[in-house]
Write an enzyme that holds these catalytic residues in place. Structure first.
Site, PDB file in Angstrom:
ATOM      1  N   MET A 162       0.878  -1.173   0.000  1.00  0.00           N
ATOM      2  CA  MET A 162       0.000   0.000   0.000  1.00  0.00           C
ATOM      3  C   MET A 162       0.914   1.221   0.000  1.00  0.00           C
ATOM      4  SD  MET A 162      -1.391  -0.550   3.900  1.00  0.00           S
ATOM      5  CE  MET A 162      -2.377   0.945   3.981  1.00  0.00           C
ATOM      6  N   THR A 165       2.432   7.130   1.647  1.00  0.00           N
ATOM      7  CA  THR A 165       3.268   8.122   2.304  1.00  0.00           C
ATOM      8  C   THR A 165       4.365   8.667   1.388  1.00  0.00           C
ATOM      9  OG1 THR A 165       2.828   6.922   4.325  1.00  0.00           O
ATOM     10  CG2 THR A 165       4.671   8.452   4.392  1.00  0.00           C
ATOM     11  N   THR A 227      -6.785  15.048   0.014  1.00  0.00           N
ATOM     12  CA  THR A 227      -6.956  13.604  -0.208  1.00  0.00           C
ATOM     13  C   THR A 227      -7.973  13.305  -1.311  1.00  0.00           C
ATOM     14  OG1 THR A 227      -8.543  13.639   1.610  1.00  0.00           O
ATOM     15  CG2 THR A 227      -6.347  12.815   2.115  1.00  0.00           C
ATOM     16  N   LYS A 228      -8.976  14.179  -1.420  1.00  0.00           N
ATOM     17  CA  LYS A 228     -10.035  13.903  -2.418  1.00  0.00           C
ATOM     18  C   LYS A 228      -9.527  14.023  -3.854  1.00  0.00           C
ATOM     19  CE  LYS A 228     -13.564  12.895   0.249  1.00  0.00           C
ATOM     20  NZ  LYS A 228     -14.673  13.708   0.692  1.00  0.00           N
ATOM     21  N   LYS A 340      16.871 -13.769  57.854  1.00  0.00           N
ATOM     22  CA  LYS A 340      17.849 -13.823  56.749  1.00  0.00           C
ATOM     23  C   LYS A 340      18.111 -15.259  56.286  1.00  0.00           C
ATOM     24  CE  LYS A 340      18.112  -9.457  56.684  1.00  0.00           C
ATOM     25  NZ  LYS A 340      17.209  -8.800  55.746  1.00  0.00           N
ATOM     26  N   GLY A 429      13.878  -8.449  35.505  1.00  0.00           N
ATOM     27  CA  GLY A 429      15.010  -7.749  36.090  1.00  0.00           C
ATOM     28  C   GLY A 429      16.044  -7.441  35.005  1.00  0.00           C
ATOM     29  N   GLU A 453       0.190   3.291  10.032  1.00  0.00           N
ATOM     30  CA  GLU A 453      -1.272   3.207   9.841  1.00  0.00           C
ATOM     31  C   GLU A 453      -2.017   4.285  10.626  1.00  0.00           C
ATOM     32  OE1 GLU A 453      -2.613   1.914   7.581  1.00  0.00           O
ATOM     33  OE2 GLU A 453      -1.206   0.378   6.925  1.00  0.00           O
TER      34      GLU A 453
HETATM   35  C1  ST9 Z   1       1.415   2.267   6.445  1.00  0.00           C
HETATM   36  C2  ST9 Z   1       1.840   0.878   6.121  1.00  0.00           C
HETATM   37  O1  ST9 Z   1       1.577   2.813   7.493  1.00  0.00           O
HETATM   38  C3  ST9 Z   1       1.983  -0.004   7.354  1.00  0.00           C
HETATM   39  C4  ST9 Z   1       2.242  -1.456   7.097  1.00  0.00           C
HETATM   40  C5  ST9 Z   1       1.181  -2.117   6.356  1.00  0.00           C
HETATM   41  C6  ST9 Z   1       1.371  -3.566   6.171  1.00  0.00           C
HETATM   42  C7  ST9 Z   1       0.102  -4.148   5.719  1.00  0.00           C
HETATM   43  C8  ST9 Z   1       0.217  -5.616   5.597  1.00  0.00           C
HETATM   44  C9  ST9 Z   1      -1.096  -6.246   5.546  1.00  0.00           C
HETATM   45  C10 ST9 Z   1      -0.947  -7.736   5.525  1.00  0.00           C
HETATM   46  C11 ST9 Z   1      -2.160  -8.408   5.034  1.00  0.00           C
HETATM   47  C12 ST9 Z   1      -2.060  -9.892   5.139  1.00  0.00           C
HETATM   48  C13 ST9 Z   1      -3.322 -10.587   4.771  1.00  0.00           C
HETATM   49  C14 ST9 Z   1      -3.188 -12.124   4.733  1.00  0.00           C
HETATM   50  C15 ST9 Z   1      -3.101 -12.817   6.082  1.00  0.00           C
HETATM   51  C16 ST9 Z   1      -2.883 -14.319   6.066  1.00  0.00           C
HETATM   52  C17 ST9 Z   1      -2.545 -14.907   7.454  1.00  0.00           C
HETATM   53  C18 ST9 Z   1      -2.277 -16.434   7.565  1.00  0.00           C
HETATM   54  N1  ST9 Z   1     -12.353   5.307   7.654  1.00  0.00           N
HETATM   55  O2  ST9 Z   1     -11.355  13.273   7.213  1.00  0.00           O
HETATM   56  P1  ST9 Z   1     -10.982  13.542   5.790  1.00  0.00           P
HETATM   57  C19 ST9 Z   1     -11.560   8.719   3.883  1.00  0.00           C
HETATM   58  S1  ST9 Z   1       0.637   3.065   5.188  1.00  0.00           S
HETATM   59  C20 ST9 Z   1     -12.721   5.259   6.360  1.00  0.00           C
HETATM   60  O3  ST9 Z   1     -11.440  14.818   5.166  1.00  0.00           O
HETATM   61  P2  ST9 Z   1      -8.277  14.389   5.266  1.00  0.00           P
HETATM   62  C21 ST9 Z   1     -12.991   8.979   3.459  1.00  0.00           C
HETATM   63  O4  ST9 Z   1     -13.142   8.540   2.137  1.00  0.00           O
HETATM   64  C22 ST9 Z   1       0.366   4.737   5.720  1.00  0.00           C
HETATM   65  N2  ST9 Z   1     -12.464   6.262   5.495  1.00  0.00           N
HETATM   66  O5  ST9 Z   1      -9.419  13.365   5.684  1.00  0.00           O
HETATM   67  C23 ST9 Z   1     -13.056  10.485   3.562  1.00  0.00           C
HETATM   68  O6  ST9 Z   1     -14.069  11.027   2.739  1.00  0.00           O
HETATM   69  P3  ST9 Z   1     -15.531  11.313   3.390  1.00  0.00           P
HETATM   70  C24 ST9 Z   1      -0.801   4.871   6.587  1.00  0.00           C
HETATM   71  C25 ST9 Z   1     -11.836   7.339   5.948  1.00  0.00           C
HETATM   72  O7  ST9 Z   1      -8.228  15.528   6.223  1.00  0.00           O
HETATM   73  C26 ST9 Z   1     -11.702  10.906   3.045  1.00  0.00           C
HETATM   74  O8  ST9 Z   1     -10.802   9.891   3.541  1.00  0.00           O
HETATM   75  N3  ST9 Z   1      -1.188   6.251   6.644  1.00  0.00           N
HETATM   76  C27 ST9 Z   1     -11.442   7.460   7.273  1.00  0.00           C
HETATM   77  O9  ST9 Z   1      -8.398  14.697   3.826  1.00  0.00           O
HETATM   78  C28 ST9 Z   1     -11.257  12.261   3.530  1.00  0.00           C
HETATM   79  O10 ST9 Z   1     -11.474  12.310   4.918  1.00  0.00           O
HETATM   80  C29 ST9 Z   1      -2.253   6.619   7.322  1.00  0.00           C
HETATM   81  O11 ST9 Z   1      -2.923   5.816   7.955  1.00  0.00           O
HETATM   82  C30 ST9 Z   1     -11.717   6.380   8.136  1.00  0.00           C
HETATM   83  N4  ST9 Z   1     -11.350   6.361   9.406  1.00  0.00           N
HETATM   84  O12 ST9 Z   1      -7.012  13.461   5.494  1.00  0.00           O
HETATM   85  C31 ST9 Z   1      -2.606   8.086   7.245  1.00  0.00           C
HETATM   86  N5  ST9 Z   1     -10.835   8.654   7.435  1.00  0.00           N
HETATM   87  O13 ST9 Z   1     -15.286  12.197   4.578  1.00  0.00           O
HETATM   88  C32 ST9 Z   1      -2.964   8.678   8.553  1.00  0.00           C
HETATM   89  C33 ST9 Z   1     -10.845   9.262   6.243  1.00  0.00           C
HETATM   90  O14 ST9 Z   1     -16.293  11.990   2.311  1.00  0.00           O
HETATM   91  N6  ST9 Z   1      -3.687   9.911   8.374  1.00  0.00           N
HETATM   92  N7  ST9 Z   1     -11.441   8.474   5.319  1.00  0.00           N
HETATM   93  O15 ST9 Z   1     -16.095   9.989   3.772  1.00  0.00           O
HETATM   94  C34 ST9 Z   1      -5.057   9.951   8.381  1.00  0.00           C
HETATM   95  O16 ST9 Z   1      -5.729   8.949   8.557  1.00  0.00           O
HETATM   96  C35 ST9 Z   1      -5.679  11.320   8.243  1.00  0.00           C
HETATM   97  O17 ST9 Z   1      -6.731  11.443   9.163  1.00  0.00           O
HETATM   98  C36 ST9 Z   1      -6.247  11.562   6.805  1.00  0.00           C
HETATM   99  C37 ST9 Z   1      -6.672  13.030   6.780  1.00  0.00           C
HETATM  100  C38 ST9 Z   1      -5.136  11.337   5.792  1.00  0.00           C
HETATM  101  C39 ST9 Z   1      -7.423  10.655   6.483  1.00  0.00           C
END
Ligand code: ST9
Length: 617
Positions: A162, A165, A227-228, A340, A429, A453
């Site tokens: 993903m 950043t 972001t949009k 002791k 310890g 994240e």
């Molecule tokens: C990172 C990578 O850190 C880390 C490692 C990843 C490894 C992944 C590995 C996965 C493994 C998978 C394995 C599977 C298999 C397993 C098998 C096991 C046996 N919820 O508030 P607005 C959206 S990557 C949903 O105005 P700003 C929404 O569309 C880096 N949507 O935001 C919204 O529009 P609307 C990570 C949300 O002020 C739009 O965004 N970086 C949410 O423009 C705009 O929203 C980060 O996480 C939400 N909670 O931007 C960034 N929030 O409102 C952190 C927003 O119309 N920064 N949307 O719905 C942020 O989260 C900020 O708040 C921001 C602000 C960027 C969203």
């Protein structure tokens, strides 16, 4: 001996005795996952976790991946590669992908229980399995061609990333400057530099597929600021034939640096440069410009994953500390401190060690319950999606899942890191400081969980502004009503009545805090600086609510455990249930009262520190 100490008994307790995950097993769309299959899959994963995955945990920390900047390649440690292959061969990833792609529909609570075992033993290995997981998401949101791409990713066992950043766009994803230029054939040319990209280069798969946020330029009506204005693109490392999966030319997405980090060293954290050596071709996901909303499907999964990783680390940290305290003989019992010649006792006999162990147990088990409880809402969402006649309130289930995610991620990571450092290591310890024991590595590897994240501050803002205010407090009211039911339950002879009362008081403190933050938010419409008072307290509210829910879930577990004891549980089961009742009481008595102080500090909030000149800090 395995560094990793799993807690399968507690996972099964959550699944089968507390949250009723078995209601969904072997039924509806989950036909293949009946309770027996689930138990045997958990057991099989535990064997891999305590075997090959555990064996390479330390060695790959000491001999991390090697980056070759000339060829932009990474060589992984051989033993890690072998362990990762064992994990892939176990095909647990099939639980993460849609059935049409060869997946096995599995209730989310089972998936997260299985995930905990892998994440606790070797978190980086879990993260390298992102290929099938992200392919499943691409299948959901991609066009027909991209569904085929997703299938090729699964069939080829490819990796995936993903890519959000940038050097100057971390928390503020909307500040990203990576650009996307339209090509005449409908593809896009991506140009820019991304940073902190997990798993972007390694030699464990033939191809790696990047999901990249970039800002379209030169196209009417799209690609504006923030972001949009971002769109989501699929950018493979090697181009490929979508029908056969045969690899073609190298695409212009190159890893140009691999970071040197405090921990989690075997997980490559990369700088990726797009379109420098040669064009980086990308495909617009789903043919629509809704990049941030699409990427949040990945982010939501990853936030749950990070919280589970953190909690898994605390659990194995606690169990290692417990093992040490049971075996390390040091000092006399406190009642014999003046003699002791008194016999020396295992450190678990000492009151302060017991206090520390109980604190670790409370959070390790309470936060596991939090993960399982959150997953139980994901079970309902999935079950309703598979059965059109279902009477599940999906809208509410989604709201509650959304509300809980920042708690799982934010509270899970903060408490785990804090307790691993201040309690688990301390129990050993001076020995805890040595690399002879795993806890120093747990601490280094867990620190990232409060950061990536979305930092804890971001989780706090998300929690209040998006998950409460924007939700019109619907989900939080629902949870409050559920907690109230536990407070009021009991009746004559109830052995948990004092703790229910404490839970009720804590609920009130949290509700008062939410109310006050809401007042300040309203007041900011007249006097904008009042919003600072909210911002000074969003992390506090996140942590308070986390403790409230942990205290509540521990109490629900205690109810189940007390009933089992009353029904005559014996032997190991009796020990397990006795521990459950004890830890719930201890948490209510020792942690919930802290809520009153938190509320009082919140009420003391003023704008002094916002008005303080920067030079005075
Ligand atoms: C990172 C990578 O850190 C880390 C490692 C990843 C490894 C992944 C590995 C996965 C493994 C998978 C394995 C599977 C298999 C397993 C098998 C096991 C046996 N919820 O508030 P607005 C959206 S990557 C949903 O105005 P700003 C929404 O569309 C880096 N949507 O935001 C919204 O529009 P609307 C990570 C949300 O002020 C739009 O965004 N970086 C949410 O423009 C705009 O929203 C980060 O996480 C939400 N909670 O931007 C960034 N929030 O409102 C952190 C927003 O119309 N920064 N949307 O719905 C942020 O989260 C900020 O708040 C921001 C602000 C960027 C969203």
């Amino acid at each position: 001996m395995s560094h990793y100490k799993s807690n399968l008994r507690d996972l099964e307790f959550n699944l089968f005795e507390v949250f009723g995950a078995d209601d969904f097993m072997g039924k509806g769309g989950f036909d293949e996952m009946d309770p027996d299959t689930v138990r045997s899959f958990l057991k099989q994963t535990e064997e891999i976790a305590t075997g090959p995955l555990s064996d390479t945990y330390t060695t790959s920390d000491r001999n991390p991946p090697v980056f070759d900047p000339k060829n932009n390649t990474v060589t992984m440690p051989e033993d890690f590669k072998a362990a990762f292959q064992t994990l892939m061969d176990s095909e647990g990833w099939r639980m993460e992908i849609p059935e049409e792609m060869g997946g096995i529909p599995t209730p989310a609570s089972v998936r997260w229980a299985v995930s905990e075992l892998v994440l606790g033993s070797n978190p980086a290995a879990f993260m390298y399995t992102s290929g099938p997981g992200f392919a499943g998401i691409l299948w959901d949101i991609g066009n027909e061609e991209q569904k085929k791409m997703a299938q090729r990713m699964v069939d080829g066992g490819w990796g995936a990333t993903m890519v959000l950043t940038e050097p100057d766009a971390g928390s503020d994803v909307g500040a990203g400057t990576t650009k996307a230029f339209p090509n005449e054939d409908g593809t896009w040319r991506i140009e820019g530099v991304k940073r902190f990209i997990t798993s972007a280069e390694h030699d464990m798969s033939d191809n790696i597929v990047h999901l990249v946020l970039a800002r379209p330029v030169g196209v009417e009506g799209i690609g504006g600021p923030g972001t949009k204005g971002l769109s989501l693109f699929v950018v493979p490392k090697y181009m490929f034939d979508v029908e056969t999966g045969e690899l073609g030319e190298r695409n212009g997405a190159y890893v140009t640096n691999v970071e040197k980090k405090m921990g989690l060293k075997v997980s490559t954290t990369c700088e990726v440069t797009f379109g420098d050596k040669e064009p980086a071709i990308g495909y617009l996901v789903g043919d629509i410009h809704q990049g941030i909303a699409q990427m949040f499907k990945v982010i939501e999964y990853a936030r749950m994953m990070v919280g589970t990783k953190a909690i898994a680390a605390l659990s194995t940290g606690y169990l290692n500390a417990l093992d040490y305290a049971q075996n390390r003989v040091q000092g006399a019992d406190l009642t014999q401190m003046l003699d002791k010649t008194a016999p020396r006792v295992p450190t678990i006999a000492h009151p302060d060690v017991r206090r520390s162990l109980m604190l670790q147990k409370a959070y390790a088990e309470g936060m596991r319950a939090l993960v399982m409880y959150t997953a139980s809402w994901q079970d309902r969402i999935a079950a309703a999606e598979m059965d059109a006649d279902s009477d599940i309130d999906v809208d509410m289930a989604e709201r509650i899942n959304d509300l809980l995610l920042p708690i799982v991620k934010g509270v899970g990571s903060e408490r785990s890191y804090e307790l691993l450092g201040s309690q688990s290591l301390q129990t050993l310890g001076g020995s805890g400081y040595l690399q002879d024991y795993p806890i120093e590595q747990y601490i280094r590897d867990a620190k990232i969980d409060t950061l990536y994240e979305g930092t804890t501050a971001i989780q706090g803002l998300d929690f209040f502004f998006r998950k409460m205010v924007r939700d019109q407090f619907k989900a939080v009211f629902y949870i409050a009503s559920q907690i109230t039911e536990t407070v009021k339950a009991g009746g004559e002879g109830d052995q948990l009545s004092a703790e229910r009362e404490m839970l009720g008081t804590a609920l009130q403190e949290v509700q008062d805090t939410i109310g006050k933050l809401g007042e300040w938010a309203m007041a900011s419409q007249e006097d904008i600086e009042q919003i600072y008072k909210v911002g000074l307290n969003t992390t506090r509210l996140l942590m308070m609510t986390g403790d409230l829910i942990i205290g509540w879930l521990l109490l629900r577990q205690a109810e189940v455990a007390q009933a089992a004891l009353d029904a005559g549980a014996e032997g190991k089961d009796a020990d397990f249930y006795t521990g459950k009742v004890a830890v719930a009481k201890w948490f209510a008595q020792n942690r919930l009262p802290l809520m009153a102080a938190e509320k009082s500090m919140m009420l003391n909030t003023n704008l002094d520190i916002m008005e303080l000149p920067e030079s005075a800090f």
